[in-house]
Design a protein around this motif. Structure first.
Motif, PDB file in Angstrom:
ATOM      1  N   THR A   1       0.854  -1.185   0.000  1.00 41.55           N
ATOM      2  CA  THR A   1       0.000   0.000   0.000  1.00 41.55           C
ATOM      3  C   THR A   1       0.888   1.232   0.000  1.00 41.55           C
ATOM      4  O   THR A   1       2.056   1.164   0.383  1.00 41.55           O
ATOM      5  N   ILE A   2       0.320   2.351  -0.443  1.00 43.85           N
ATOM      6  CA  ILE A   2       1.027   3.619  -0.354  1.00 43.85           C
ATOM      7  C   ILE A   2       0.107   4.642   0.302  1.00 43.85           C
ATOM      8  O   ILE A   2      -1.113   4.597   0.126  1.00 43.85           O
ATOM      9  N   PRO A   3       0.684   5.569   1.093  1.00 41.42           N
ATOM     10  CA  PRO A   3      -0.142   6.600   1.703  1.00 41.42           C
ATOM     11  C   PRO A   3      -0.528   7.650   0.659  1.00 41.42           C
ATOM     12  O   PRO A   3       0.330   8.149  -0.074  1.00 41.42           O
ATOM     13  N   VAL A   4      -1.807   7.953   0.597  1.00 39.37           N
ATOM     14  CA  VAL A   4      -2.323   8.938  -0.350  1.00 39.37           C
ATOM     15  C   VAL A   4      -3.176   9.935   0.430  1.00 39.37           C
ATOM     16  O   VAL A   4      -4.027   9.531   1.222  1.00 39.37           O
ATOM     17  N   THR A   5      -2.936  11.216   0.206  1.00 39.47           N
ATOM     18  CA  THR A   5      -3.743  12.258   0.840  1.00 39.47           C
ATOM     19  C   THR A   5      -4.644  12.868  -0.214  1.00 39.47           C
ATOM     20  O   THR A   5      -4.170  13.340  -1.256  1.00 39.47           O
ATOM     21  N   LEU A   6      -5.962  12.828   0.053  1.00 41.77           N
ATOM     22  CA  LEU A   6      -6.963  13.370  -0.858  1.00 41.77           C
ATOM     23  C   LEU A   6      -7.557  14.626  -0.225  1.00 41.77           C
ATOM     24  O   LEU A   6      -7.927  14.612   0.956  1.00 41.77           O
ATOM     25  N   ARG A   7      -7.648  15.697  -1.009  1.00 39.01           N
ATOM     26  CA  ARG A   7      -8.239  16.931  -0.502  1.00 39.01           C
ATOM     27  C   ARG A   7      -9.488  17.250  -1.318  1.00 39.01           C
ATOM     28  O   ARG A   7      -9.429  17.358  -2.546  1.00 39.01           O
ATOM     29  N   PHE A   8     -10.613  17.386  -0.604  1.00 37.68           N
ATOM     30  CA  PHE A   8     -11.896  17.701  -1.222  1.00 37.68           C
ATOM     31  C   PHE A   8     -12.280  19.140  -0.900  1.00 37.68           C
ATOM     32  O   PHE A   8     -11.931  19.671   0.161  1.00 37.68           O
ATOM     33  N   GLN A   9     -13.015  19.750  -1.786  1.00 38.08           N
ATOM     34  CA  GLN A   9     -13.438  21.133  -1.611  1.00 38.08           C
ATOM     35  C   GLN A   9     -14.296  21.306  -0.356  1.00 38.08           C
ATOM     36  O   GLN A   9     -14.106  22.254   0.398  1.00 38.08           O
TER      37      GLN A   9
END
Length: 196
Positions: free
Chosen positions: A128-136
């Motif tokens: 797995t890889i760490p992913v940061t998602l930013r939503f409005q």
């Protein structure tokens, strides 16, 4: 004897009904999956995964990321950025971000929602890889997204819509036998800068 049998039937029906009631609402709408899942305010992210390669992918490789986003709020939200730290040089989204209309969902199809671009070191499938998602509207979340091998049902998944070569200015010698790749209904196509 009939009363005992009737009582047992009623008890069995009540247990079955209670079992259905106890089931989580989210598992009713989204079946189990191999990807990452997270609940955000007004937004559900389900089955986020990356399709890797059989052998460790070399630096410079792009990898598609798939997911389903269900907007439970009444207003449109938008995935505006994706960050993997220093593992990829960047991430491509449709122009203006990935729009998620209120009360609707996007994704869950064989077309990726994000393209992770420019791998910085060799990476194989299986972790797995760490992913940061930013939503409005829903905010920012960090999740560990699995890298799945390109086998089984994933072998039919499409690459990023803009990944195919752009047509040259001169017409080809013979017509192409396959139609151009188009995004699914309801998604925004990737916008590529045109040469000047």
């Amino acid at each position: 004897m009939r009363r005992i049998l009737a009582a047992l039937c009623i008890a069995a029906a009540a247990v079955t009904a209670c079992g259905d009631i106890k089931q989580d609402y989210y598992t009713q709408t989204m079946p189990q999956n191999d990807g990452a899942n997270v609940n955000l305010p007004g937004l559900l992210l389900r089955n986020a995964f990356i399709i890797g390669s059989q052998q460790p992918a070399p630096p410079g490789t792009d990898m598609p990321m798939y997911m389903m986003l269900l907007n439970e709020s009444g207003r449109t939200d938008r995935l505006v950025s994706v960050d993997t730290g220093d593992l990829f040089r960047g991430a491509r989204l449709p122009a203006g971000g990935l729009e998620i209309p209120g009360g609707r969902y996007v994704g869950g199809t064989p077309v990726p929602q994000v393209l992770l671009a420019g791998l910085t070191r060799p990476l194989g499938s299986g972790g797995t890889i760490p992913v940061t998602l930013r939503f409005q509207n829903a905010g920012t979340v960090r999740i560990d997204v699995p890298i799945l091998p390109p086998a089984q049902w994933r072998s039919t998944y499409s690459p990023w819509p803009g990944a195919s070569p752009t047509p040259s200015p001169s017409p080809p010698a013979s017509p192409s036998p396959s139609p151009p790749l188009s995004p699914p209904p309801g998604s925004s196509p990737a916008v590529s800068p045109s040469p000047s």
